[in-house]
Write a protein that holds these residues in place. Sequence first.
Motif, PDB file in Angstrom:
ATOM      1  N   ARG A  21     -18.614  30.441-135.208  1.00 17.34           N
ATOM      2  CA  ARG A  21     -19.722  29.573-134.844  1.00 17.34           C
ATOM      3  C   ARG A  21     -20.820  30.320-134.075  1.00 17.34           C
ATOM      4  O   ARG A  21     -22.005  30.068-134.262  1.00 17.34           O
ATOM      5  CB  ARG A  21     -19.206  28.407-134.011  1.00 17.34           C
ATOM      6  N   SER A  22     -20.438  31.233-133.198  1.00 18.74           N
ATOM      7  CA  SER A  22     -21.441  31.933-132.397  1.00 18.74           C
ATOM      8  C   SER A  22     -22.409  32.709-133.282  1.00 18.74           C
ATOM      9  O   SER A  22     -23.592  32.850-132.951  1.00 18.74           O
ATOM     10  CB  SER A  22     -20.766  32.878-131.403  1.00 18.74           C
ATOM     11  N   ASN A  23     -21.925  33.212-134.406  1.00 18.45           N
ATOM     12  CA  ASN A  23     -22.789  33.925-135.350  1.00 18.45           C
ATOM     13  C   ASN A  23     -23.857  32.991-135.916  1.00 18.45           C
ATOM     14  O   ASN A  23     -25.026  33.360-136.030  1.00 18.45           O
ATOM     15  CB  ASN A  23     -21.922  34.514-136.471  1.00 18.45           C
ATOM     16  N   HIS A  24     -23.455  31.764-136.255  1.00 19.03           N
ATOM     17  CA  HIS A  24     -24.396  30.776-136.776  1.00 19.03           C
ATOM     18  C   HIS A  24     -25.418  30.390-135.711  1.00 19.03           C
ATOM     19  O   HIS A  24     -26.621  30.303-135.989  1.00 19.03           O
ATOM     20  CB  HIS A  24     -23.634  29.526-137.236  1.00 19.03           C
ATOM     21  N   ILE A  25     -24.938  30.157-134.486  1.00 14.41           N
ATOM     22  CA  ILE A  25     -25.822  29.733-133.397  1.00 14.41           C
ATOM     23  C   ILE A  25     -26.865  30.807-133.107  1.00 14.41           C
ATOM     24  O   ILE A  25     -28.059  30.515-132.957  1.00 14.41           O
ATOM     25  CB  ILE A  25     -25.006  29.425-132.126  1.00 14.41           C
ATOM     26  N   LYS A  26     -26.421  32.058-133.034  1.00 12.29           N
ATOM     27  CA  LYS A  26     -27.338  33.167-132.752  1.00 12.29           C
ATOM     28  C   LYS A  26     -28.447  33.235-133.800  1.00 12.29           C
ATOM     29  O   LYS A  26     -29.634  33.408-133.471  1.00 12.29           O
ATOM     30  CB  LYS A  26     -26.561  34.480-132.721  1.00 12.29           C
ATOM     31  N   GLY A  27     -28.071  33.104-135.059  1.00  9.48           N
ATOM     32  CA  GLY A  27     -29.066  33.152-136.127  1.00  9.48           C
ATOM     33  C   GLY A  27     -30.051  31.992-136.065  1.00  9.48           C
ATOM     34  O   GLY A  27     -31.247  32.171-136.274  1.00  9.48           O
ATOM     35  N   TRP A  28     -29.551  30.810-135.764  1.00  7.80           N
ATOM     36  CA  TRP A  28     -30.430  29.644-135.682  1.00  7.80           C
ATOM     37  C   TRP A  28     -31.363  29.725-134.485  1.00  7.80           C
ATOM     38  O   TRP A  28     -32.516  29.287-134.549  1.00  7.80           O
ATOM     39  CB  TRP A  28     -29.607  28.362-135.630  1.00  7.80           C
TER      40      TRP A  28
ATOM     41  N   HIS B  28     -12.848  43.400-148.684  1.00  4.84           N
ATOM     42  CA  HIS B  28     -12.959  41.943-148.607  1.00  4.84           C
ATOM     43  C   HIS B  28     -14.396  41.535-148.307  1.00  4.84           C
ATOM     44  O   HIS B  28     -15.210  42.363-147.867  1.00  4.84           O
ATOM     45  CB  HIS B  28     -11.996  41.353-147.563  1.00  4.84           C
ATOM     46  N   ILE B  29     -14.682  40.264-148.560  1.00  6.18           N
ATOM     47  CA  ILE B  29     -16.024  39.713-148.346  1.00  6.18           C
ATOM     48  C   ILE B  29     -15.927  38.612-147.305  1.00  6.18           C
ATOM     49  O   ILE B  29     -15.113  37.697-147.426  1.00  6.18           O
ATOM     50  CB  ILE B  29     -16.610  39.132-149.656  1.00  6.18           C
ATOM     51  N   GLU B  30     -16.768  38.716-146.279  1.00  4.63           N
ATOM     52  CA  GLU B  30     -16.833  37.681-145.255  1.00  4.63           C
ATOM     53  C   GLU B  30     -18.107  36.873-145.485  1.00  4.63           C
ATOM     54  O   GLU B  30     -19.213  37.324-145.213  1.00  4.63           O
ATOM     55  CB  GLU B  30     -16.846  38.307-143.859  1.00  4.63           C
ATOM     56  N   ARG B  31     -17.932  35.670-146.010  1.00  3.83           N
ATOM     57  CA  ARG B  31     -19.068  34.825-146.316  1.00  3.83           C
ATOM     58  C   ARG B  31     -19.661  34.249-145.031  1.00  3.83           C
ATOM     59  O   ARG B  31     -18.964  34.018-144.057  1.00  3.83           O
ATOM     60  CB  ARG B  31     -18.652  33.685-147.239  1.00  3.83           C
ATOM     61  N   TYR B  32     -20.965  33.993-145.087  1.00  3.87           N
ATOM     62  CA  TYR B  32     -21.638  33.446-143.916  1.00  3.87           C
ATOM     63  C   TYR B  32     -21.011  32.129-143.479  1.00  3.87           C
ATOM     64  O   TYR B  32     -20.838  31.869-142.283  1.00  3.87           O
ATOM     65  CB  TYR B  32     -23.120  33.235-144.234  1.00  3.87           C
ATOM     66  N   THR B  33     -20.658  31.296-144.435  1.00  2.56           N
ATOM     67  CA  THR B  33     -20.084  29.993-144.108  1.00  2.56           C
ATOM     68  C   THR B  33     -18.747  30.108-143.383  1.00  2.56           C
ATOM     69  O   THR B  33     -18.328  29.169-142.706  1.00  2.56           O
ATOM     70  CB  THR B  33     -19.893  29.159-145.388  1.00  2.56           C
ATOM     71  N   ASP B  34     -18.074  31.249-143.547  1.00  2.00           N
ATOM     72  CA  ASP B  34     -16.769  31.430-142.913  1.00  2.00           C
ATOM     73  C   ASP B  34     -16.852  32.165-141.573  1.00  2.00           C
ATOM     74  O   ASP B  34     -15.819  32.343-140.910  1.00  2.00           O
ATOM     75  CB  ASP B  34     -15.832  32.213-143.850  1.00  2.00           C
ATOM     76  N   LYS B  35     -18.030  32.605-141.195  1.00  2.12           N
ATOM     77  CA  LYS B  35     -18.158  33.362-139.954  1.00  2.12           C
ATOM     78  C   LYS B  35     -18.048  32.444-138.743  1.00  2.12           C
ATOM     79  O   LYS B  35     -18.241  31.229-138.838  1.00  2.12           O
ATOM     80  CB  LYS B  35     -19.491  34.124-139.929  1.00  2.12           C
TER      81      LYS B  35
ATOM     82  N   GLY C 148     -33.557  27.670-144.136  1.00  8.18           N
ATOM     83  CA  GLY C 148     -32.516  27.577-143.110  1.00  8.18           C
ATOM     84  C   GLY C 148     -32.426  28.834-142.272  1.00  8.18           C
ATOM     85  O   GLY C 148     -33.421  29.510-142.013  1.00  8.18           O
ATOM     86  N   ASN C 149     -31.225  29.171-141.858  1.00  6.08           N
ATOM     87  CA  ASN C 149     -30.974  30.313-140.981  1.00  6.08           C
ATOM     88  C   ASN C 149     -31.370  31.615-141.667  1.00  6.08           C
ATOM     89  O   ASN C 149     -30.742  32.050-142.633  1.00  6.08           O
ATOM     90  CB  ASN C 149     -29.494  30.336-140.605  1.00  6.08           C
ATOM     91  N   GLN C 150     -32.396  32.259-141.146  1.00  6.15           N
ATOM     92  CA  GLN C 150     -32.890  33.481-141.766  1.00  6.15           C
ATOM     93  C   GLN C 150     -32.069  34.709-141.409  1.00  6.15           C
ATOM     94  O   GLN C 150     -32.320  35.800-141.918  1.00  6.15           O
ATOM     95  CB  GLN C 150     -34.348  33.707-141.362  1.00  6.15           C
ATOM     96  N   GLN C 151     -31.081  34.559-140.537  1.00  4.64           N
ATOM     97  CA  GLN C 151     -30.181  35.660-140.227  1.00  4.64           C
ATOM     98  C   GLN C 151     -28.800  35.442-140.832  1.00  4.64           C
ATOM     99  O   GLN C 151     -27.828  36.083-140.430  1.00  4.64           O
ATOM    100  CB  GLN C 151     -30.079  35.843-138.713  1.00  4.64           C
ATOM    101  N   ALA C 152     -28.730  34.548-141.806  1.00  2.97           N
ATOM    102  CA  ALA C 152     -27.467  34.309-142.504  1.00  2.97           C
ATOM    103  C   ALA C 152     -27.136  35.505-143.388  1.00  2.97           C
ATOM    104  O   ALA C 152     -27.951  35.922-144.213  1.00  2.97           O
ATOM    105  CB  ALA C 152     -27.559  33.042-143.336  1.00  2.97           C
ATOM    106  N   LEU C 153     -25.945  36.058-143.219  1.00  2.00           N
ATOM    107  CA  LEU C 153     -25.527  37.256-143.953  1.00  2.00           C
ATOM    108  C   LEU C 153     -24.151  37.061-144.560  1.00  2.00           C
ATOM    109  O   LEU C 153     -23.254  36.494-143.921  1.00  2.00           O
ATOM    110  CB  LEU C 153     -25.465  38.471-143.013  1.00  2.00           C
ATOM    111  N   ASP C 154     -23.981  37.540-145.783  1.00  2.30           N
ATOM    112  CA  ASP C 154     -22.648  37.766-146.342  1.00  2.30           C
ATOM    113  C   ASP C 154     -22.314  39.229-146.088  1.00  2.30           C
ATOM    114  O   ASP C 154     -23.138  40.114-146.350  1.00  2.30           O
ATOM    115  CB  ASP C 154     -22.629  37.490-147.850  1.00  2.30           C
TER     116      ASP C 154
END
Length: 355
Positions: free
Chosen positions: A303-310, A294-301, A275-281
């Motif tokens: 939408r623009s962060n997800h789009i950029k990585g994809w 605190h921890i910011e999980r990738y799934t909670d970031k 999947g998204n190779q730029q997915a980061l926790d």
Amino acid sequence: MNKTIFRQLHLWLSVPLGLILVLMCLSGAILIFERDFGHIGQAEVKNEGFQPLPMDSILTSAVGYLDGKNEIVGVTIYPDAGHAYKVMLAKPAMAAIWVNQYTGEVIGKYERSEIFKLASAAHRRLFGKSKSEGAYGAKTGKLIVGIATIGLFLIIVTGFIVWWPKNGNWHNKFVISSKHDSYRLWYDIHCVGGVISSLVLAICIFTGLTWSFGWYRTALYSTFGSEVAKSSRHKTPAENFSAWETAYQTVATDNGDKEIRLYQGEADVVLAGVGNQQALDTYVFDAETGKINHIERYTDKIRSNHIKGWIYTLHVGTWLGWVSRIFYLICVIIGATLPITGYYLWIKRLCRKRK
């Protein structure tokens, strides 16, 4: 459907843009594997059963090497025990040094291999100088690459229309015949190769245009109901290395098999996998104590962060590891041959007409 118009469009778009498209495909094929082979010969270390030194010791050693002439802004820790730590520097862009995590010795500067430098300059700017080399973005080169990319999309569409079978005779459309003359052989190779590579080339076009045109980037993000992702530039100089050590030990406890990037007050864990190779926790820690706040999980970031990585992942073909990369490699090499076979067919037709 009258295909004559589309055949002419296909031809007269291909003739002026063909050599640029060959260059873009070949340079893209090289860049697919930069992450895998770009560090060979630079970052190998031998652990010989030792454990890495504490992070504060490693960074202190790096500071001594810099001798006040630069500042540390981050460090990358790789899951491979034989890979040196990459200590990122404030200037110039992409500057870094390799540090042996078992001895604290600085083993050299990060140097992008010449082949990848050349491929990147060709692929992104048509050999124009980058900002780090003293030019501002090489606007002309980027513009030409962007226009050629749009042209490639039109070439693919018109070629697909010309190739499309009239009566659903699909089997013959995928046959490369060697029973006729050389013209027919290269015509079949051109058509079949174009169809096979068209999907990957189209993906690279739709994603690649985001680096060429701001209006396209905005439109693409808007299509997915998002604003354009902001660039994440970590340029804050490192302070209190002991806090970095504390934070790293906490993060590495659960993520020892993953790539970890430490910055001032933040640690990113590269999730990788399929999947998204730029997915980061992202772990945010106290810059004084190193305590994880605190921890910011990738799934909670957002939408623009997800789009950029994809966008990046789909463009370079890393979404399925080596399988997708090799498939991309085959397709872009085929793509590089299409203008060459196209020129051959065109010249052959011109010679036949003269005769």
